[in-house]
Design a protein around this motif. Structure first.
Motif, mmCIF file in Angstrom:
data_model
loop_
_atom_site.group_PDB
_atom_site.id
_atom_site.type_symbol
_atom_site.label_atom_id
_atom_site.label_comp_id
_atom_site.label_asym_id
_atom_site.label_seq_id
_atom_site.Cartn_x
_atom_site.Cartn_y
_atom_site.Cartn_z
ATOM 1 N N LEU A 136 1.059 -2.511 19.455
ATOM 2 C CA LEU A 136 1.999 -2.216 18.378
ATOM 3 C C LEU A 136 1.342 -2.444 17.020
ATOM 4 O O LEU A 136 0.782 -3.519 16.760
ATOM 5 C CB LEU A 136 3.241 -3.088 18.519
ATOM 6 C CG LEU A 136 4.045 -2.843 19.801
ATOM 7 C CD1 LEU A 136 5.151 -3.882 19.935
ATOM 8 C CD2 LEU A 136 4.631 -1.436 19.809
ATOM 9 N N PRO A 137 1.418 -1.473 16.127
ATOM 10 C CA PRO A 137 0.747 -1.596 14.832
ATOM 11 C C PRO A 137 1.538 -2.419 13.824
ATOM 12 O O PRO A 137 2.754 -2.620 13.973
ATOM 13 C CB PRO A 137 0.665 -0.136 14.366
ATOM 14 C CG PRO A 137 1.890 0.501 14.960
ATOM 15 C CD PRO A 137 2.069 -0.162 16.303
ATOM 16 N N LEU A 138 0.841 -2.904 12.810
ATOM 17 C CA LEU A 138 1.526 -3.447 11.633
ATOM 18 C C LEU A 138 2.284 -2.313 10.958
ATOM 19 O O LEU A 138 1.913 -1.140 11.071
ATOM 20 C CB LEU A 138 0.520 -4.048 10.660
ATOM 21 C CG LEU A 138 -0.375 -5.197 11.158
ATOM 22 C CD1 LEU A 138 -1.345 -5.612 10.050
ATOM 23 C CD2 LEU A 138 0.435 -6.383 11.624
ATOM 24 N N TRP A 139 3.345 -2.682 10.222
ATOM 25 C CA TRP A 139 4.145 -1.645 9.555
ATOM 26 C C TRP A 139 4.690 -2.200 8.248
ATOM 27 O O TRP A 139 5.233 -3.299 8.207
ATOM 28 C CB TRP A 139 5.289 -1.194 10.464
ATOM 29 C CG TRP A 139 5.960 0.080 10.038
ATOM 30 C CD1 TRP A 139 5.494 1.010 9.176
ATOM 31 C CD2 TRP A 139 7.235 0.555 10.483
ATOM 32 N NE1 TRP A 139 6.386 2.050 9.041
ATOM 33 C CE2 TRP A 139 7.469 1.790 9.852
ATOM 34 C CE3 TRP A 139 8.198 0.061 11.366
ATOM 35 C CZ2 TRP A 139 8.630 2.541 10.049
ATOM 36 C CZ3 TRP A 139 9.349 0.805 11.572
ATOM 37 C CH2 TRP A 139 9.559 2.032 10.928
ATOM 38 N N GLY A 140 4.534 -1.454 7.185
ATOM 39 C CA GLY A 140 4.986 -1.901 5.880
ATOM 40 C C GLY A 140 6.467 -1.625 5.635
ATOM 41 O O GLY A 140 7.081 -0.788 6.290
ATOM 42 N N PHE A 141 7.036 -2.359 4.676
ATOM 43 C CA PHE A 141 8.412 -2.097 4.252
ATOM 44 C C PHE A 141 8.590 -2.540 2.810
ATOM 45 O O PHE A 141 7.736 -3.222 2.239
ATOM 46 C CB PHE A 141 9.424 -2.788 5.171
ATOM 47 C CG PHE A 141 9.507 -4.300 5.004
ATOM 48 C CD1 PHE A 141 10.475 -4.873 4.189
ATOM 49 C CD2 PHE A 141 8.620 -5.138 5.670
ATOM 50 C CE1 PHE A 141 10.560 -6.252 4.045
ATOM 51 C CE2 PHE A 141 8.696 -6.515 5.530
ATOM 52 C CZ PHE A 141 9.665 -7.072 4.719
ATOM 53 N N ASP A 142 9.704 -2.137 2.230
ATOM 54 C CA ASP A 142 10.017 -2.423 0.830
ATOM 55 C C ASP A 142 10.669 -3.792 0.705
ATOM 56 O O ASP A 142 11.864 -3.951 0.917
ATOM 57 C CB ASP A 142 10.948 -1.338 0.286
ATOM 58 C CG ASP A 142 11.458 -1.644 -1.114
ATOM 59 O OD1 ASP A 142 10.878 -2.521 -1.782
ATOM 60 O OD2 ASP A 142 12.447 -1.011 -1.530
ATOM 61 N N GLY A 143 9.875 -4.790 0.371
ATOM 62 C CA GLY A 143 10.389 -6.149 0.255
ATOM 63 C C GLY A 143 11.325 -6.356 -0.916
ATOM 64 O O GLY A 143 12.099 -7.324 -0.926
ATOM 65 N N SER A 144 11.292 -5.462 -1.900
ATOM 66 C CA SER A 144 12.191 -5.619 -3.047
ATOM 67 C C SER A 144 13.642 -5.362 -2.657
ATOM 68 O O SER A 144 14.563 -5.742 -3.389
ATOM 69 C CB SER A 144 11.781 -4.678 -4.179
ATOM 70 O OG SER A 144 12.018 -3.319 -3.838
ATOM 71 N N ARG A 176 7.976 -4.331 -8.833
ATOM 72 C CA ARG A 176 6.672 -3.945 -9.364
ATOM 73 C C ARG A 176 5.535 -4.190 -8.371
ATOM 74 O O ARG A 176 4.412 -3.725 -8.563
ATOM 75 C CB ARG A 176 6.387 -4.700 -10.669
ATOM 76 C CG ARG A 176 6.407 -6.198 -10.522
ATOM 77 C CD ARG A 176 6.231 -6.901 -11.875
ATOM 78 N NE ARG A 176 6.373 -8.341 -11.770
ATOM 79 C CZ ARG A 176 5.440 -9.169 -11.381
ATOM 80 N NH1 ARG A 176 4.252 -8.689 -11.021
ATOM 81 N NH2 ARG A 176 5.646 -10.471 -11.312
ATOM 82 N N SER A 177 5.850 -4.951 -7.279
ATOM 83 C CA SER A 177 4.860 -5.196 -6.219
ATOM 84 C C SER A 177 5.633 -5.430 -4.931
ATOM 85 O O SER A 177 5.777 -6.553 -4.467
ATOM 86 C CB SER A 177 3.985 -6.403 -6.561
ATOM 87 O OG SER A 177 3.011 -6.630 -5.558
ATOM 88 N N SER A 178 6.130 -4.338 -4.350
ATOM 89 C CA SER A 178 7.170 -4.460 -3.331
ATOM 90 C C SER A 178 6.672 -4.444 -1.885
ATOM 91 O O SER A 178 7.465 -4.598 -0.959
ATOM 92 C CB SER A 178 8.184 -3.330 -3.502
ATOM 93 O OG SER A 178 7.566 -2.066 -3.300
#
Length: 345
Positions: free
Chosen positions: A38-46, A54-56
Motif C-alpha cells: 500500500l502506497p503513501l497518500w497525501g491529503f489536505d491537512g488544512s 499556505r503549506s497544507s
C-alpha cells in the motif's frame, strides 16, 4: 489484476477528541493487498486541522489493513498521519510514539448512545422514558426499540468479516445505549481495531439516519447512565507470575500516576466519574474485588489464581483515545520492578 477500493482512514487534528476521516483510492493488485504494497497518500491537512493553507500537505502512512465487507474488492486501511517527507510523524499522530508490547493484552468495552433528532434513540420527544432498569441486556420493543438491534447485529457481522477481534455486544443501562467489546494483543493492534470498529459503526448508521454519540455523559447531570470504555489489561508477567506483593506495588503505582491516567482517559470525565452510579471519583484512586465503584475492579478469578490474570480499569471513557489509554496503562505497569517482586515471591 483486480481493481481494489482502498479506504484510507485516519484521525484528524481536532481536540480534545479527534474525528475519523476517510477517502478512497483505486489501485490494481493481483490479490488482496498486503500492508507493504500500500502506497503513501497525501491529503489536505488544512481541512482537518493538521496544516495551514499556505503549506497544507500531509501524508497518510498505512499501518494496518482489513477487508472491507461492505464493498466489493474493498480494503480498510488504517493510517498514521506524517509530515510531507512521509517519515516524520505529524504532531497529531498519537500512534507513532506510544508504548507497545505484544505481551500486553487489552480488552476495551466501548459504550455509546444511538441518537436521532437530538435525543437518544427511543426517548420521547419531550421528557424521559421509564427509568433505567430493564434496558441493560434487555429484549423486546419497549426496551430496545425497532432498529437498534438490527444495527448492532449488522455492525458485529461487519467487524467479524473485516477480521476485527470483536468479542461481543449488549444493550446497556440507559435506553438507546449499547456496548461492543474489542480484544487485541499489543497497544497498537488493540487500539487500531477499536478505531476501525468505531469507523464501521459510524459509516453503517449513515443509512439508518441515526448518529452515534460517544460523549461520556450526554444527558448531563442526571441519573441517566454515562458511557465508559473500560480497559481490561494484563501483561505476560501478570498472567504467569503475578503475586500479592507485585499486585500491591502495581496498585500503588496506579495511585501515584492518577493525574497522568485521567489526563488521557477522555475529556469531560469529571461529568461521569462523580462517585455515583458505580463510578469512582475522578480525583481519587481505589481498587476492590468485584467492585464496580472502584477505579480498578479486581476479578475474583485474579485473587483465586494467586493474584495472576487481568485487571479492569473502569475510568477510561467512551471518547477516550485507545492509543493513549493503552500506552499510559503500559507505562505505569513498566514502572513496577518485576524482578524484585519475583525474587520476593
Amino acid at each position: 489484476m483486480t481493481k481494489y477500493k482502498l479506504e484510507y482512514i485516519w484521525l484528524d487534528g481536532y481536540t480534545p477528541v479527534p474525528n475519523l476521516r476517510g477517502k478512497t483510492q483505486i489501485k490494481e493488485f493481483e490479490s488482496f493487498p498486503t500492508l507493504e504494497q500500500l502506497p503513501l497518500w497525501g491529503f489536505d491537512g488544512s481541512s482537518t486541522m493538521q496544516a495551514e493553507g499556505r503549506s497544507s500537505d500531509c501524508v497518510l502512512k498505512p499501518v494496518a489493513v482489513y477487508p472491507d465487507p461492505a464493498r466489493t474488492n474493498g480494503a480498510l486501511v488504517m493510517c498514521e498521519v506524517m509530515m510531507p517527507d512521509g517519515v516524520t510523524p505529524h504532531s497529531t499522530n498519537a500512534r507513532a510514539t506510544i508504548l507497545d508490547d505484544e505481551g500486553a493484552w487489552f480488552g476495551f468495552e466501548q459504550e455509546y448512545f444511538f441518537y436521532k433528532d437530538g435525543r437518544p434513540l427511543g426517548f420521547p420527544e419531550h421528557g424521559y422514558p421509564a427509568p433505567q432498569g430493564p434496558y441493560y441486556t434487555g429484549v423486546g420493543y419497549s426496551n430496545v426499540g425497532d432498529v437498534a438491534r438490527e444495527i448492532v447485529e449488522e455492525h458485529l457481522d461487519l467487524c467479524l468479516a473485516a477480521g476485527i477481534n470483536h468479542e461481543g455486544i449488549n444493550a446497556e443501562v440507559a435506553k438507546g445505549q449499547w456496548e461492543f467489546q474489542i480484544f487485541g494483543k499489543g497497544s497498537k493492534k488493540a487500539a487500531d481495531e477499536v478505531w476501525m470498529a468505531r469507523y464501521l459503526l459510524l459509516r453503517l448508521t449513515e443509512k439508518y439516519g441515526v448518529d452515534i454519540e460517544f460523549h461520556c455523559k450526554p444527558l448531563g447531570d442526571t441519573d441517566w447512565n454515562g458511557s465508559g470504555m473500560h480497559c481490561n489489561f494484563s501483561t505476560e508477567y501478570m498472567r504467569t507470575v503475578g503475586g500479592k506483593e507485585y499486585f500491591e506495588a502495581l496498585m500503588a503505582q496506579f495511585d501515584k500516576n492518577l493525574d497522568a491516567h485521567i489526563a488521557v482517559y477522555g475529556p469531560d470525565n469529571h461529568m461521569r466519574l462523580t462517585g455515583k452510579h458505580e463510578t469512582a471519583p475522578w480525583n481519587k484512586f481505589s481498587y476492590g474485588v468485584a467492585d464496580r465503584g472502584a477505579s480498578i475492579r479486581v476479578p475474583h478469578s485474579f485473587i483465586k489464581n494467586d493474584y495472576k490474570g487481568y485487571l479492569e480499569d473502569r475510568r477510561p471513557n467512551s471518547q477516550g483515545d485507545p492509543y493513549q489509554i493503552a500506552s499510559q496503562v503500559l507505562k505505569t505497569i513498566s514502572e513496577v520492578p518485576t524482578e524484585k517482586a519475583a525474587a520476593a515471591a
